[in-house]
Structure formats: C-alpha cells, structure tokens
Design a protein around this motif. Structure first.
Motif, PDB file in Angstrom:
ATOM      1  N   LYS A 100     -20.322  -4.684  98.851  1.00 27.50           N
ATOM      2  CA  LYS A 100     -21.178  -5.694  99.474  1.00 27.50           C
ATOM      3  C   LYS A 100     -22.655  -5.328  99.499  1.00 27.50           C
ATOM      4  CE  LYS A 100     -17.376  -7.129 102.522  1.00 27.50           C
ATOM      5  NZ  LYS A 100     -16.914  -7.241 103.925  1.00 27.50           N
ATOM      6  N   GLU A 101     -22.980  -4.065  99.322  1.00 27.41           N
ATOM      7  CA  GLU A 101     -24.358  -3.603  99.455  1.00 27.41           C
ATOM      8  C   GLU A 101     -25.244  -4.093  98.298  1.00 27.41           C
ATOM      9  OE1 GLU A 101     -21.880  -1.118 102.008  1.00 27.41           O
ATOM     10  OE2 GLU A 101     -21.694  -1.913  99.983  1.00 27.41           O
ATOM     11  N   ASN A 102     -26.543  -4.094  98.539  1.00 26.93           N
ATOM     12  CA  ASN A 102     -27.524  -4.414  97.509  1.00 26.93           C
ATOM     13  C   ASN A 102     -27.520  -3.295  96.475  1.00 26.93           C
ATOM     14  OD1 ASN A 102     -29.947  -4.728  96.004  1.00 26.93           O
ATOM     15  ND2 ASN A 102     -30.938  -5.743  97.719  1.00 26.93           N
ATOM     16  N   VAL A 103     -27.263  -3.634  95.228  1.00 27.71           N
ATOM     17  CA  VAL A 103     -27.131  -2.636  94.165  1.00 27.71           C
ATOM     18  C   VAL A 103     -28.395  -1.788  94.016  1.00 27.71           C
ATOM     19  CG1 VAL A 103     -26.924  -2.379  91.660  1.00 27.71           C
ATOM     20  CG2 VAL A 103     -25.376  -3.899  92.882  1.00 27.71           C
ATOM     21  N   ALA A 104     -29.562  -2.386  94.233  1.00 25.46           N
ATOM     22  CA  ALA A 104     -30.831  -1.679  94.049  1.00 25.46           C
ATOM     23  C   ALA A 104     -30.987  -0.492  95.007  1.00 25.46           C
ATOM     24  CB  ALA A 104     -32.004  -2.643  94.221  1.00 25.46           C
ATOM     25  N   GLU A 105     -30.222  -0.483  96.111  1.00 31.43           N
ATOM     26  CA  GLU A 105     -30.302   0.623  97.074  1.00 31.43           C
ATOM     27  C   GLU A 105     -29.894   1.961  96.453  1.00 31.43           C
ATOM     28  OE1 GLU A 105     -27.983  -0.243 100.504  1.00 31.43           O
ATOM     29  OE2 GLU A 105     -28.944  -2.177 100.897  1.00 31.43           O
ATOM     30  N   PHE A 106     -29.143   1.920  95.353  1.00 31.67           N
ATOM     31  CA  PHE A 106     -28.581   3.145  94.781  1.00 31.67           C
ATOM     32  C   PHE A 106     -29.346   3.638  93.555  1.00 31.67           C
ATOM     33  CE2 PHE A 106     -25.248   0.590  96.774  1.00 31.67           C
ATOM     34  CZ  PHE A 106     -24.810   1.467  97.745  1.00 31.67           C
ATOM     35  N   ASP A 153     -15.308 -12.186  97.065  1.00 33.59           N
ATOM     36  CA  ASP A 153     -15.052 -13.550  96.565  1.00 33.59           C
ATOM     37  C   ASP A 153     -16.236 -14.487  96.761  1.00 33.59           C
ATOM     38  OD1 ASP A 153     -12.599 -13.163  95.495  1.00 33.59           O
ATOM     39  OD2 ASP A 153     -11.462 -13.851  97.220  1.00 33.59           O
ATOM     40  N   LYS A 154     -16.874 -14.411  97.924  1.00 38.57           N
ATOM     41  CA  LYS A 154     -17.907 -15.384  98.288  1.00 38.57           C
ATOM     42  C   LYS A 154     -19.148 -15.310  97.394  1.00 38.57           C
ATOM     43  CE  LYS A 154     -16.568 -15.743 103.172  1.00 38.57           C
ATOM     44  NZ  LYS A 154     -16.989 -15.537 104.583  1.00 38.57           N
ATOM     45  N   LYS A 155     -19.398 -14.168  96.771  1.00 35.40           N
ATOM     46  CA  LYS A 155     -20.604 -14.064  95.941  1.00 35.40           C
ATOM     47  C   LYS A 155     -20.298 -14.017  94.443  1.00 35.40           C
ATOM     48  CE  LYS A 155     -21.166  -8.999  96.334  1.00 35.40           C
ATOM     49  NZ  LYS A 155     -22.118  -7.931  96.675  1.00 35.40           N
ATOM     50  N   HIS A 156     -19.051 -14.299  94.047  1.00 34.18           N
ATOM     51  CA  HIS A 156     -18.692 -14.243  92.634  1.00 34.18           C
ATOM     52  C   HIS A 156     -19.523 -15.200  91.788  1.00 34.18           C
ATOM     53  CE1 HIS A 156     -14.571 -12.031  92.606  1.00 34.18           C
ATOM     54  NE2 HIS A 156     -15.443 -11.455  93.416  1.00 34.18           N
ATOM     55  N   PHE A 196     -31.761 -10.966  90.520  1.00 35.64           N
ATOM     56  CA  PHE A 196     -31.470 -10.044  89.415  1.00 35.64           C
ATOM     57  C   PHE A 196     -31.526  -8.601  89.887  1.00 35.64           C
ATOM     58  CE2 PHE A 196     -31.839  -8.045  85.288  1.00 35.64           C
ATOM     59  CZ  PHE A 196     -31.095  -8.887  84.462  1.00 35.64           C
ATOM     60  N   SER A 197     -32.539  -8.285  90.679  1.00 31.90           N
ATOM     61  CA  SER A 197     -32.673  -6.931  91.216  1.00 31.90           C
ATOM     62  C   SER A 197     -31.545  -6.606  92.193  1.00 31.90           C
ATOM     63  CB  SER A 197     -34.022  -6.777  91.904  1.00 31.90           C
ATOM     64  OG  SER A 197     -34.146  -5.503  92.496  1.00 31.90           O
ATOM     65  N   GLN A 198     -31.162  -7.583  93.013  1.00 37.84           N
ATOM     66  CA  GLN A 198     -30.113  -7.372  94.005  1.00 37.84           C
ATOM     67  C   GLN A 198     -28.772  -7.039  93.362  1.00 37.84           C
ATOM     68  OE1 GLN A 198     -29.620 -10.657  96.722  1.00 37.84           O
ATOM     69  NE2 GLN A 198     -27.701  -9.874  97.556  1.00 37.84           N
ATOM     70  N   TYR A 199     -28.470  -7.699  92.233  1.00 38.56           N
ATOM     71  CA  TYR A 199     -27.144  -7.555  91.636  1.00 38.56           C
ATOM     72  C   TYR A 199     -27.093  -6.626  90.419  1.00 38.56           C
ATOM     73  CZ  TYR A 199     -25.666 -11.300  94.735  1.00 38.56           C
ATOM     74  OH  TYR A 199     -25.371 -12.040  95.854  1.00 38.56           O
ATOM     75  N   THR A 200     -28.251  -6.236  89.886  1.00 40.68           N
ATOM     76  CA  THR A 200     -28.244  -5.281  88.774  1.00 40.68           C
ATOM     77  C   THR A 200     -28.969  -3.986  89.125  1.00 40.68           C
ATOM     78  OG1 THR A 200     -30.338  -5.974  87.748  1.00 40.68           O
ATOM     79  CG2 THR A 200     -28.338  -7.215  87.135  1.00 40.68           C
ATOM     80  N   GLY A 201     -29.838  -4.032  90.148  1.00 41.98           N
ATOM     81  CA  GLY A 201     -30.646  -2.868  90.487  1.00 41.98           C
ATOM     82  C   GLY A 201     -31.938  -2.791  89.688  1.00 41.98           C
ATOM     83  N   LEU A 202     -32.144  -3.748  88.775  1.00 40.73           N
ATOM     84  CA  LEU A 202     -33.298  -3.704  87.883  1.00 40.73           C
ATOM     85  C   LEU A 202     -34.053  -5.024  87.900  1.00 40.73           C
ATOM     86  CD1 LEU A 202     -31.463  -2.189  84.784  1.00 40.73           C
ATOM     87  CD2 LEU A 202     -32.858  -0.916  86.417  1.00 40.73           C
ATOM     88  N   ALA A 203     -35.367  -4.960  87.772  1.00 42.76           N
ATOM     89  CA  ALA A 203     -36.140  -6.169  87.525  1.00 42.76           C
ATOM     90  C   ALA A 203     -35.842  -6.629  86.101  1.00 42.76           C
ATOM     91  CB  ALA A 203     -37.634  -5.878  87.682  1.00 42.76           C
ATOM     92  N   PRO A 204     -35.925  -7.926  85.819  1.00 39.17           N
ATOM     93  CA  PRO A 204     -35.592  -8.413  84.473  1.00 39.17           C
ATOM     94  C   PRO A 204     -36.326  -7.681  83.353  1.00 39.17           C
ATOM     95  CG  PRO A 204     -35.808 -10.268  85.958  1.00 39.17           C
ATOM     96  CD  PRO A 204     -36.233  -9.048  86.735  1.00 39.17           C
TER      97      PRO A 204
END
Length: 271
Positions: A100-106, A153-156, A196-204
């Motif tokens: 559930k966490e923001n991917v960019a945190e890692f 499920d809710k964010k798929h 994009f940053s939230q779910y990939t950890g990267l800016a486009p």
C-alpha cells in the motif's frame, strides 16, 4: 556461478516480470556496482554468505529478505561468502500491486521486506530455506504473490493506467507526448507526474532516461558497434551526451564498463 531466469505462471505475468536464481560458485569476496534498472525487486537470501550495500559512505549488511527500491544512481555492493538468491523482478509499475505504501519512499534504498510485508513473508522465507528444489520454491513464491494481490484491489485500475502510460513513454518522453497522454486520460500533466512517481518511484523523464540507459547497456554487451553507433541507436544526441549520461548512472565511462563489468552486475541491473 549458476544463474537462471524463470517466467512466472500465467496469472502473474501481468504483474511479475520474472524470477531469477543465483548461486555463487565460490566463497571469495568481491566488490561490484549495481546500476539503475527501472525495476524494483524482492530478493530472498538463501545461502550462508552475506551482501553489503554502501549508503552515506558506509557499507551495511542487507537483510535476509531485501526490498530493492528504484535505484537512480550507481550503488556499491560487496559479496561475502557463498551466496544464494531467489529474486522477484517487478515491472516498473507493478510492485505497487503488492503493498500500500508510496513506491517512491523506497528509492535508492534496500529495505527489510519483512517490515513492509510482515510475518507472512518471513514464514515464506523459512519455507524456502527448507525447500531445496527450485521448482517448488517458485511455486511457494507464486502462491504468496497471488494471495498478496487481493490487498490492493481498490487501486488496480490506477496501476493499470500507469502501466499503459509507462509503455507509451518507453521510447518517447517529450513534453508533447506527456501533454498528449494527459489530455487523452483527462488528467493534468502535474497529476500524471504525481501518479507516475507514486506507482513507479520515478518521474516520467527519469524513467525514460533509465530505459534508454538500459538499452545502451544491451548494445554494449552485444559488442557489435562502436560507441558512436551505440549512442545514436540508443537515442542520444551524440557520443558526448551518451558518455555524460552513462557516467551519471554508473560512475564510469562506457569504455571502462566493457572491461570492468561482473556477472552479478548484469543479474541485478539489466532488464
């Protein structure tokens, strides 16, 4: 050294890029550098050795179950003793399906996956240590991942959208393309960048740079072209642009890479 890549089952292929198994054939220690790959990973350490990664100038022993965030700069590593690893490699956007966490945190960190996934992944690690057959180990990991999918499920739908955007940006990350995608999806460019940053950890744009860099690595490994040809085929303006960006992601020049690269580097960094 033993290295095998394994495709996930059909149900997991939209979410998991692949599994890999690595076993060193020697207990000798060595140093290496890991480069940005554009993908997050979870690695189960199953051997008697240990890995260390460098952070703030100091080497730290990695946890038994490693969560690799997006690496955006060269990362120094050390191998001590005989190591065995079973790795899960996600797509640039798909790690977000499993927590559930923001991917960019890692970003630029190797975290303890048990802190994120809880006791269930520790139980899985114990079962993997008890099982020596690789096929059975993969089955255990797949069962675990299929169970984890239901948590998000809710964010798929949002993650699926980011996956589609990532595919469309892979070879073209101009401002015009980003604006076009935003208009098509009825969202602002600012919100697109945020998602994009939230779910990939990267800016486009960083995602595109890493993707281009990875393509240049494949061309260098093929060893069929001069640097100028690699630069143009990978989409750089010229050889100077290629060398500058290559050093940003590796700390070395393309010429040095050809003579210094080690097998583990390719295992951990190459798409």
């Amino acid at each position: 050294m033993t290295f095998k890549e394994i495709l996930p089952c059909l149900q997991l292929r939209p979410y998991i890029k692949g599994f890999y198994f690595y076993e060193s054939d020697s207990a000798l220690s060595f140093d290496d550098i890991v480069f940005p790959s554009g993908n997050m990973e979870v690695i189960f350490n199953l051997g008697e050795g240990s890995w260390l990664t460098k952070k703030d100038g100091v080497f730290h022993t990695t946890p038994a179950i490693e969560l690799w965030g997006q690496i955006t700069k060269p990362l120094a590593i050390k191998s001590n003793g005989k190591n065995i690893m079973l790795g899960i490699r996600f797509y640039p956007y798909s790690a977000a399906y499993f927590f559930k966490e923001n991917v960019a945190e890692f970003n630029n960190d190797i975290s303890d996956a048990a802190d994120l996934f809880g006791p269930s992944i520790q139980t899985l690690h114990i079962r993997l240590l008890e099982t020596t057959d690789l096929h059975n180990r993969i089955i255990l990991v797949e069962e675990y991942l299929l169970n984890r999918l239901s948590i998000t499920d809710k964010k798929h739908n949002k993650i699926k959208l980011i996956g589609e955007i990532a595919d469309s940006l892979k070879n073209d990350c101009t401002n015009e393309k980003i604006v076009s995608i935003s208009l098509r999806n009825n969202i602002s460019t600012r919100y697109l960048n945020q998602l994009f940053s939230q779910y990939t950890g990267l800016a486009p744009k960083l995602f595109c740079k890493i993707n281009r860099f990875q393509y240049s690595l494949n061309l260098l490994n093929a060893n069929t072209q001069k640097l100028t040809g690699v630069a143009y085929d990978a989409g750089y303006f010229d050889q100077s642009h290629f060398i500058r960006e290559f050093k940003l992601f590796t700390g070395i020049t393309p010429t040095s890479f050809a003579t210094q690269t080690l097998p583990i580097n390719q295992i951990l960094a190459t798409n």
